[in-house]
Design a protein around this motif. Structure first.
Motif, mmCIF file in Angstrom:
data_model
loop_
_atom_site.group_PDB
_atom_site.id
_atom_site.type_symbol
_atom_site.label_atom_id
_atom_site.label_comp_id
_atom_site.label_asym_id
_atom_site.label_seq_id
_atom_site.Cartn_x
_atom_site.Cartn_y
_atom_site.Cartn_z
ATOM 1 N N ALA A 35 0.947 -1.174 0.016
ATOM 2 C CA ALA A 35 -0.088 0.014 0.048
ATOM 3 C C ALA A 35 0.804 1.255 -0.054
ATOM 4 N N ASN A 36 0.857 1.739 -1.112
ATOM 5 C CA ASN A 36 1.640 3.041 -1.434
ATOM 6 C C ASN A 36 1.090 4.319 -1.198
ATOM 7 N N TYR A 37 1.865 5.103 -0.623
ATOM 8 C CA TYR A 37 1.321 6.710 0.002
ATOM 9 C C TYR A 37 2.190 7.696 -0.465
ATOM 10 N N ALA A 38 2.031 8.953 -0.615
ATOM 11 C CA ALA A 38 2.802 9.921 -0.671
ATOM 12 C C ALA A 38 3.780 10.056 0.580
ATOM 13 N N GLN A 44 -0.641 17.029 3.858
ATOM 14 C CA GLN A 44 -1.514 17.372 3.016
ATOM 15 C C GLN A 44 -3.067 17.407 3.681
ATOM 16 N N LYS A 45 -3.805 18.172 3.123
ATOM 17 C CA LYS A 45 -5.120 18.385 3.704
ATOM 18 C C LYS A 45 -6.052 17.370 3.930
ATOM 19 N N ILE A 46 -5.678 16.258 2.702
ATOM 20 C CA ILE A 46 -6.423 15.080 2.635
ATOM 21 C C ILE A 46 -6.263 14.262 3.902
ATOM 22 N N PHE A 47 -5.064 14.291 4.669
ATOM 23 C CA PHE A 47 -4.658 13.441 5.482
ATOM 24 C C PHE A 47 -5.850 12.842 6.518
ATOM 25 N N PRO A 48 -6.703 13.788 7.195
ATOM 26 C CA PRO A 48 -7.787 13.484 8.138
ATOM 27 C C PRO A 48 -8.604 12.439 7.666
ATOM 28 N N HIS A 67 -14.595 5.031 -3.616
ATOM 29 C CA HIS A 67 -14.130 3.980 -2.827
ATOM 30 C C HIS A 67 -12.801 4.065 -2.050
ATOM 31 N N HIS A 68 -12.070 5.266 -2.359
ATOM 32 C CA HIS A 68 -10.849 5.607 -1.668
ATOM 33 C C HIS A 68 -10.524 6.962 -1.532
ATOM 34 N N PRO A 69 -9.969 7.607 -0.626
ATOM 35 C CA PRO A 69 -9.553 9.131 -0.351
ATOM 36 C C PRO A 69 -8.753 9.493 -1.384
ATOM 37 N N ASP A 73 -10.220 15.507 -3.891
ATOM 38 C CA ASP A 73 -9.472 16.496 -4.203
ATOM 39 C C ASP A 73 -8.544 16.752 -3.275
ATOM 40 N N GLY A 74 -7.383 17.033 -3.498
ATOM 41 C CA GLY A 74 -6.294 17.422 -2.445
ATOM 42 C C GLY A 74 -5.171 16.458 -2.391
ATOM 43 N N TYR A 75 -5.302 15.267 -2.913
ATOM 44 C CA TYR A 75 -4.245 14.205 -2.650
ATOM 45 C C TYR A 75 -3.393 14.174 -3.876
ATOM 46 N N LYS A 76 -1.949 14.367 -3.688
ATOM 47 C CA LYS A 76 -1.036 14.357 -4.563
ATOM 48 C C LYS A 76 -0.384 13.263 -4.325
ATOM 49 N N GLY A 77 0.133 12.315 -5.160
ATOM 50 C CA GLY A 77 1.276 11.329 -4.856
ATOM 51 C C GLY A 77 0.886 9.812 -5.360
ATOM 52 N N ASP A 78 1.661 8.950 -4.717
ATOM 53 C CA ASP A 78 1.449 7.760 -5.581
ATOM 54 C C ASP A 78 0.188 6.967 -4.809
ATOM 55 N N GLY A 79 0.014 5.925 -5.963
ATOM 56 C CA GLY A 79 -1.597 5.238 -5.448
ATOM 57 C C GLY A 79 -2.815 6.071 -6.085
ATOM 58 N N ARG A 80 -2.883 7.256 -6.521
ATOM 59 C CA ARG A 80 -3.968 7.937 -7.082
ATOM 60 C C ARG A 80 -4.161 7.129 -8.339
ATOM 61 N N LYS A 81 -3.269 6.870 -9.359
ATOM 62 C CA LYS A 81 -3.557 6.454 -10.661
ATOM 63 C C LYS A 81 -4.228 5.008 -10.383
ATOM 64 N N TYR A 82 -3.797 4.327 -9.496
ATOM 65 C CA TYR A 82 -4.136 2.886 -9.184
ATOM 66 C C TYR A 82 -5.754 2.937 -9.066
#
Length: 210
Positions: A35-38, A44-48, A67-69, A73-82
């Motif tokens: 499970a890969n995260y930025a 990031q504001k999305i963390f909560p 289905h996933h945070p 809007d607001g998340y930047k990093g690995d895992g988003r494309k998946y």
């Protein structure tokens, strides 16, 4: 491999070493490598909302209609494309109690990882095995890379190479209950995009028929 530096994220995984609904109670398992995260996700504001998701993914899907945070809007990093590609399977929040994501590595990571079977936790692998053979499980979906790593462990040495079965669009690693299907990684792009989209349609049909 690189364990994520966020202690809050690590604690979330120690309480629930999966994403989505409980794997033991899920009808459909999507097994990944890690499970890969930025790296800077805590900043990031999305963390909560990420922590909210890990506490109760079923309620999260119903509340935000994703289905996933990583899709908010607001998340930047690995895992988003998946997860953006996964959403093309066209599942809805009504499926939230049926779908579970679980990775072979039991802790969250950051950056690219080249996992070996010695990196894996035996108790976590046993937990995955319990989920696969659970009375609730109808189908399991894994990529070839996941299969190769699973095959190197004693826990999953029983799995066979993928083969075509008449009447199935996806190849299967295991053709008796539960069916274990082979698919391209959801982050795959380029010349494999058409094949991946064909497979995602097949996954949609499998889930929607049950």
């Amino acid at each position: 491999y690189n364990i994520h530096p966020s202690e809050k994220l690590i604690q979330a995984f120690r309480k629930k070493p999966y994403q989505g609904c409980c794997p033991i109670q899920a009808e459909f398992l999507f097994i990944g490598l890690d499970a890969n995260y930025a790296y800077d996700i805590e900043e990031q504001k999305i963390f909560p909302k990420v922590i909210e998701y890990h506490k109760d993914a079923i309620s999260f899907w119903k509340k935000y209609n994703v289905h996933h945070p990583f899709l908010l809007d607001g998340y930047k990093g690995d895992g988003r494309k998946y997860h953006k590609e996964f959403s093309k399977i066209r599942l809805t929040c009504e499926d939230s109690s049926r779908i579970s994501f679980i990775e072979l590595l039991h802790l969250p990571t950051t950056g690219r990882n080249n996992l070996r079977n010695t990196d894996l936790d035996k108790n976590h692998l046993k937990y995955i095995h319990q989920a696969i053979v659970s009375q609730y499980t109808k189908a399991v979906f894994i990529s070839d890379a996941v299969f190769r790593l699973m095959k190197k462990t004693s826990t999953f040495s029983w799995m066979q190479d993928a083969r075509e079965i008449e009447g199935y669009s996806l190849k299967v690693f295991h053709e008796t209950s539960p069916l274990i299907y082979k698919h391209l990684h959801f982050s795959t792009y380029g010349k494999f995009q058409a094949q991946k989209e064909k497979e995602m349609k097949a996954i949609h049909m499998i889930i929607s028929k049950i």
